[in-house]
Design a protein around this motif. Structure first.
Motif, PDB file in Angstrom:
ATOM      1  N   ARG A  17      85.301  64.780  82.682  1.00 20.89           N
ATOM      2  CA  ARG A  17      85.876  63.690  83.474  1.00 20.89           C
ATOM      3  C   ARG A  17      85.359  62.365  82.945  1.00 20.89           C
ATOM      4  N   PHE A  18      86.215  61.362  83.000  1.00 24.59           N
ATOM      5  CA  PHE A  18      85.770  59.977  82.803  1.00 24.59           C
ATOM      6  C   PHE A  18      86.046  59.286  84.120  1.00 24.59           C
ATOM      7  N   GLY A  19      85.021  59.118  84.945  1.00 28.78           N
ATOM      8  CA  GLY A  19      85.253  58.603  86.294  1.00 28.78           C
ATOM      9  C   GLY A  19      86.079  59.615  87.061  1.00 28.78           C
ATOM     10  N   ALA A  20      87.167  59.157  87.633  1.00 21.27           N
ATOM     11  CA  ALA A  20      88.006  60.068  88.409  1.00 21.27           C
ATOM     12  C   ALA A  20      89.008  60.788  87.504  1.00 21.27           C
ATOM     13  N   PHE A  21      89.151  60.264  86.283  1.00 19.17           N
ATOM     14  CA  PHE A  21      90.154  60.798  85.363  1.00 19.17           C
ATOM     15  C   PHE A  21      89.654  62.076  84.684  1.00 19.17           C
ATOM     16  N   VAL A  22      90.464  63.113  84.702  1.00 13.13           N
ATOM     17  CA  VAL A  22      90.061  64.368  84.063  1.00 13.13           C
ATOM     18  C   VAL A  22      90.734  64.464  82.689  1.00 13.13           C
ATOM     19  N   ALA A  23      89.955  64.258  81.643  1.00 12.21           N
ATOM     20  CA  ALA A  23      90.525  64.238  80.290  1.00 12.21           C
ATOM     21  C   ALA A  23      90.726  65.657  79.760  1.00 12.21           C
ATOM     22  N   VAL A  24      89.785  66.546  80.093  1.00 16.42           N
ATOM     23  CA  VAL A  24      89.916  67.955  79.711  1.00 16.42           C
ATOM     24  C   VAL A  24      89.661  68.769  80.965  1.00 16.42           C
ATOM     25  N   GLY A  41      99.124  68.660  70.947  1.00 21.50           N
ATOM     26  CA  GLY A  41      99.343  67.915  72.179  1.00 21.50           C
ATOM     27  C   GLY A  41      99.672  66.470  71.873  1.00 21.50           C
ATOM     28  N   ALA A  42     100.295  65.808  72.850  1.00 29.36           N
ATOM     29  CA  ALA A  42     100.658  64.407  72.674  1.00 29.36           C
ATOM     30  C   ALA A  42      99.394  63.547  72.687  1.00 29.36           C
ATOM     31  N   ASN A  43      99.528  62.283  72.358  1.00 26.37           N
ATOM     32  CA  ASN A  43      98.401  61.361  72.440  1.00 26.37           C
ATOM     33  C   ASN A  43      97.857  61.321  73.858  1.00 26.37           C
ATOM     34  N   GLY A  44      96.524  61.425  73.970  1.00 27.61           N
ATOM     35  CA  GLY A  44      95.911  61.352  75.289  1.00 27.61           C
ATOM     36  C   GLY A  44      95.867  62.679  76.007  1.00 27.61           C
ATOM     37  N   ALA A  45      96.271  63.758  75.332  1.00 22.54           N
ATOM     38  CA  ALA A  45      96.293  65.072  75.984  1.00 22.54           C
ATOM     39  C   ALA A  45      94.889  65.646  76.169  1.00 22.54           C
ATOM     40  N   GLY A  46      93.918  65.123  75.403  1.00 21.43           N
ATOM     41  CA  GLY A  46      92.550  65.620  75.543  1.00 21.43           C
ATOM     42  C   GLY A  46      92.058  66.407  74.336  1.00 21.43           C
ATOM     43  N   LYS A  47      92.756  66.301  73.216  1.00 17.40           N
ATOM     44  CA  LYS A  47      92.380  67.048  72.012  1.00 17.40           C
ATOM     45  C   LYS A  47      91.035  66.556  71.467  1.00 17.40           C
ATOM     46  N   SER A  48      90.938  65.245  71.241  1.00 13.34           N
ATOM     47  CA  SER A  48      89.705  64.712  70.654  1.00 13.34           C
ATOM     48  C   SER A  48      88.525  64.917  71.595  1.00 13.34           C
ATOM     49  N   THR A  49      88.759  64.764  72.879  1.00 13.15           N
ATOM     50  CA  THR A  49      87.671  64.947  73.842  1.00 13.15           C
ATOM     51  C   THR A  49      87.133  66.378  73.762  1.00 13.15           C
ATOM     52  N   THR A  50      88.027  67.356  73.621  1.00 12.15           N
ATOM     53  CA  THR A  50      87.585  68.742  73.471  1.00 12.15           C
ATOM     54  C   THR A  50      86.728  68.896  72.211  1.00 12.15           C
ATOM     55  N   SER A  87      86.340  63.321  61.937  1.00  8.70           N
ATOM     56  CA  SER A  87      86.834  62.680  63.157  1.00  8.70           C
ATOM     57  C   SER A  87      88.210  62.093  62.906  1.00  8.70           C
ATOM     58  N   GLN A  88      88.828  61.704  64.005  1.00  4.82           N
ATOM     59  CA  GLN A  88      90.196  61.204  63.962  1.00  4.82           C
ATOM     60  C   GLN A  88      90.290  59.910  63.162  1.00  4.82           C
ATOM     61  N   LYS A  89      89.232  59.076  63.288  1.00  3.92           N
ATOM     62  CA  LYS A  89      89.193  57.863  62.478  1.00  3.92           C
ATOM     63  C   LYS A  89      88.696  58.229  61.095  1.00  3.92           C
TER      64      LYS A  89
HETATM   65  N1  ADP Z   1      84.971  57.508  76.474  1.00  7.33           N
HETATM   66  C1  ADP Z   1      86.074  57.525  77.251  1.00  7.33           C
HETATM   67  N2  ADP Z   1      86.088  56.840  78.411  1.00  7.33           N
HETATM   68  C2  ADP Z   1      87.176  56.871  79.214  1.00  7.33           C
HETATM   69  N3  ADP Z   1      88.295  57.535  78.933  1.00  7.33           N
HETATM   70  C3  ADP Z   1      88.346  58.229  77.782  1.00  7.33           C
HETATM   71  C4  ADP Z   1      87.234  58.254  76.876  1.00  7.33           C
HETATM   72  N4  ADP Z   1      87.578  59.028  75.813  1.00  7.33           N
HETATM   73  C5  ADP Z   1      88.845  59.449  76.048  1.00  7.33           C
HETATM   74  N5  ADP Z   1      89.300  58.986  77.221  1.00  7.33           N
HETATM   75  C6  ADP Z   1      90.605  59.260  77.800  1.00  7.33           C
HETATM   76  O1  ADP Z   1      90.798  60.641  77.851  1.00  7.33           O
HETATM   77  C7  ADP Z   1      92.134  60.965  77.516  1.00  7.33           C
HETATM   78  C8  ADP Z   1      92.164  61.967  76.390  1.00  7.33           C
HETATM   79  O2  ADP Z   1      91.782  61.331  75.193  1.00  7.33           O
HETATM   80  P1  ADP Z   1      91.711  62.100  73.806  1.00  7.33           P
HETATM   81  O3  ADP Z   1      90.902  63.320  73.971  1.00  7.33           O
HETATM   82  O4  ADP Z   1      91.267  61.113  72.797  1.00  7.33           O
HETATM   83  O5  ADP Z   1      93.226  62.470  73.572  1.00  7.33           O
HETATM   84  P2  ADP Z   1      93.940  62.986  72.242  1.00  7.33           P
HETATM   85  O6  ADP Z   1      92.915  63.191  71.203  1.00  7.33           O
HETATM   86  O7  ADP Z   1      94.620  64.240  72.647  1.00  7.33           O
HETATM   87  O8  ADP Z   1      94.913  61.923  71.873  1.00  7.33           O
HETATM   88  C9  ADP Z   1      92.838  59.676  77.182  1.00  7.33           C
HETATM   89  O9  ADP Z   1      93.598  59.259  78.296  1.00  7.33           O
HETATM   90  C10 ADP Z   1      91.716  58.725  76.931  1.00  7.33           C
HETATM   91  O10 ADP Z   1      92.084  57.415  77.312  1.00  7.33           O
END
Ligand code: ADP
Ligand code: MG
Lengths: 315, 389
Positions: A17-24, A41-50, A87-89
């Motif tokens: 979670r990032f705050g209330a937002f559940v990224a994964v 997955g689409a952009n923002g799906a949570g791939k990089s976070t995983t 990494s993605q970058k």
């Molecule tokens: N450090 C962070 N703080 C807050 N939100 C984040 C952070 N990292 C990622 N997010 C949010 O989590 C969601 C998933 O991001 P990410 O895993 O990068 O997606 P993907 O790689 O699938 O495009 C996005 O909505 C992103 O804005």
């Protein structure tokens, strides 16, 4: 010699979670040795976070995971020794030369002496940069840069490799070369976890997980995914000399047609997913003709992962 | 195939630590010296700033109100004084006939400068005896006093050379017939430039090291290279040292350069042990580099890092006693100035260079610098480990 597949990455209920937002959100899967695991997955799906959690860069909020037998939360040091990560970058130093970048990572992985020299030569070979060791990394074309990044992530011969959109911004030819390397690594026993949003690349993975809004909504082989999620028939409609206008006309005629689940422009053709009752190419051609689009060019085709993805997102 | 007996695996332990640290330092130095602007910022800018700032001290003084005292009252004395006030440097505010009057005017602060030609001036010149002129200066405004004194000296030297030439003596026999005798009130050593150099050196180190370390770390964060480093087994301690040692080295080289310029261009004396200056410089740099890395670790972008660095640099300079004496600041600011590492470092530099003080005299300052250095350095290491580890 058949053997029990060995689990290398094991993920159970992983959540971030990032705050209330559940990224994964409560993701579970496992990857076996030598497997190419695609994460789509689409952009923002949570791939990089995983990926960042699995590499020990980000602490999970909940759930657990092991990578090469090490727990990501409790033994990040052990995890780091067994993984390579792109990494993605683009994350090599643009202001250093090819050789200087490799030199730095060889030091970071504590390679010395003959081993260091051999690994650096192999890396240059793998990146196809043996004759450009002194070129500034900034000046390399995108495809070569990504291969250099891959080569430096492999300097220490990690058993597990995490690649986050490794071919973003790379031209198709260089992408194909990149994937040849990936498949060769897998054949050699390296376990690969690759995120992508190129669907043609996902077809090259052994198994594909589909992420939608932080959830892993499907996981199977590409063929399995198609069979489960886009059953029925896929028809491909050509528009002959109609060009783009013809394509648009076909799509307009499909709108609201009973038995049609979805369609998708595919070059100058339109892929149409239909009910089995509409399955014959002739039936669809007739329906189209009723709506003023005359075409004889309708043929059966195979569903793509794109169709799976669209079906999953729409659900 | 048999495995090669030597080094077929990554090495471990101290060897690995040294190898990693070496790799990181080499990488930092390569990046730093690849960027021409960086070389300018680190090596050339400090020199130029010191030269410009050092000279700025005595650039803008002219038309100094000058009282002339002509005790000789001869054609020669009149010619000398007329010549002196003919240019832009001095503005004649009056002519008196006694040195006593001139003395009381200057010491009362009514006029900043008086030039006295004593009785016997013309006679001495006629007899080809060396003679003298007296300059009375109010040293309270030390810049102006130095300029005024130098201008009188330059003028007098030119006149002396003209006299030598007029007598047909060879230039080599340049025993100046007219000597200057200066008496300065209130600030006998008039050491404004000398006083200035240590402050400039301290602030230059502050700017250079703080900005470079903070920006360097923020840049790695922004470009994603930091993440790449963090998945390698290169540990927090290695990263911390690799990010500070190269800049500590550059900082000490800068200190040496600034001292060199100060000595050769501004004649700053080196009266005490130079080792103490560099030792204090090392401790001072520990604090600065620690703060720089803290900023870099907390900032999300290079932009933020730069703003934060300047936000700290400005008050650190203003509250260092470098330009305005700390004694003249409001008392509530006193505790703030005690937290400022610039202050003890400037005190050490001035003590060693100007007074010839040694480590024993400067022990309080050195202890302060060491304390700050250790606290900030270990604090930054802990934060870095928590934020990035
Ligand atoms: N450090 C962070 N703080 C807050 N939100 C984040 C952070 N990292 C990622 N997010 C949010 O989590 C969601 C998933 O991001 P990410 O895993 O990068 O997606 P993907 O790689 O699938 O495009 C996005 O909505 C992103 O804005
Ligand atoms: Mg991503």
């Amino acid at each position: 010699m058949p053997s029990e597949p060995e689990t290398v990455v094991d993920v159970r209920g992983l959540t971030r979670r990032f705050g209330a937002f559940v990224a994964v959100n409560d993701v579970s899967f496992s990857v076996t040795r030598g497997e190419i695991f695609g994460y789509l997955g689409a952009n923002g799906a949570g791939k990089s976070t995983t990926i960042r959690m699995l590499c020990g860069l980000l602490a999970p909020t909940d759930g657990r995971a092991t990578v090469a037998g090490a727990d990501i939360a409790r033994e990040p040091g052990r995890v780091k020794r067994s993984i390579g990560y792109m990494s993605q970058k683009f994350s090599l130093y643009a202001d250093l030369t090819v050789a200087e970048n490799l030199d730095f990572y060889a030091s970071a992985y504590a390679l010395s002496g003959r081993l260091r020299a051999a690994r650096m030569d192999e890396a240059l070979e793998l990146a196809g940069l043996a004759d450009r060791r002194d070129a500034l990394t900034r000046e390399l074309p995108g495809g070569l840069r990504q291969r250099l990044a891959l080569a430096s992530a492999l300097l220490h011969r990690p058993p597990v490799l995490f690649l986050d959109e490794p071919t973003a911004g790379v031209d198709p030819l260089a992408r194909r070369a990149f994937w040849r390397v990936i498949r060769e690594l897998a054949r050699g026993g390296t376990t690969l976890f690759v995120t992508t949003h190129h669907l043609d690349e996902a077809e090259l993975c052994h198994r594909v997980g589909m992420m939608v809004d932080g959830r892993l909504v499907a996981l199977d082989t590409p063929a399995g995914l198609k069979a489960t999620h886009v059953p029925g028939t896929m028809l491909s409609v050509g528009t002959g000399a109609g060009g783009e206008a013809g394509t648009r006309a076909v799509m307009a005629a499909l709108a609201g047609m009973p038995g049609v689940h979805g369609w998708q422009p595919f070059g100058l053709r339109v892929h149409v997913r239909v009910d089995p009752e509409l399955a014959g190419p002739g039936r669809l051609a007739a329906r189209l003709a009723e709506r003023g689009v005359a075409t004889a060019d309708v043929e059966a085709t195979e569903a793509g992962l794109e169709d799976v993805f669209l079906a999953l997102v729409r659900r | 195939m048999l495995p090669d007996a030597t080094e077929t695996r990554p090495i471990e332990g101290v060897g690995a630590f040294v190898l990693r640290l070496r790799g990181l330092i080499l990488k930092e130095l390569r990046q730093t010296f690849r960027d021409k602007r960086m070389i300018g910022l680190l090596m050339i800018a400090p020199m130029i700033q010191l030269l410009v700032l050092g000279h700025a001290v005595n650039l803008d003084v002219d038309h100094v109100p000058t009282l002339l005292a002509d005790e000789d009252r001869t054609a020669e004395s009149r010619a000398y004084l007329d010549g002196l006030t003919a240019g832009d440097a001095f503005r004649r505010v009056g002519v008196v006939d006694s040195a006593q009057v001139a003395l009381s005017e200057v010491s009362a602060g009514r006029v900043p400068l008086a030039v006295v030609v004593p009785r016997g001036f013309a006679a001495d010149l006629g007899a080809q005896r060396p003679t003298r002129v007296q300059v009375l200066v109010d040293g309270g405004d030390s810049n102006r006093a130095i300029v005024a004194q130098n201008a009188v000296a330059t003028y007098t030297l030119r006149r002396s050379q003209a006299l030598i030439a007029a007598r047909g003596l060879p230039a080599g026999a340049a025993l100046a017939p007219v000597r200057i005798e200066t008496r300065v009130f209130y600030n006998p050593s008039m050491n404004s430039r000398i006083y200035f150099v240590p402050g400039v050196a301290a602030t230059l180190l502050l700017v250079v090291t703080l900005v470079v370390t903070a920006m360097g770390l923020a840049r790695e964060k922004e470009s994603g290279t930091l993440e790449q480093i963090l998945v390698t087994p290169l540990g927090g301690a290695t990263l911390f040292l690799g990010k500070t040692l190269p800049y500590a080295l550059i900082g000490l080289i800068d200190l040496g350069l600034v001292l060199g310029v100060g000595t050769w261009v501004f004649s700053v004396p080196l009266r005490g042990p130079l080792g103490v200056v560099f030792f204090a410089g090392g401790l001072y740099l520990m604090t600065l580099l620690g703060v720089g890395l803290l900023i870099g670790a907390l900032a999300r972008t290079q932009q933020q890092a730069l703003v934060a660095a300047f936000f700290l640099i400005m008050p650190a300079i203003l509250l260092s006693g470098f330009a305005t004496p700390v004694e003249n600041m409001p008392t509530w600011l006193e505790p703030v100035t005690r937290l400022n590492p610039v202050r003890p470092f400037v005190e050490v530099m001035r003590g060693v260079l100007l007074r010839g003080a040694g480590a024993r005299d400067l022990a309080p300052q050195l202890v302060t610098l060491a304390g700050m250095g250790l606290v900030v350095f270990s604090g930054a290491a802990a934060v870095l480990r928590r934020r990035l580890g």
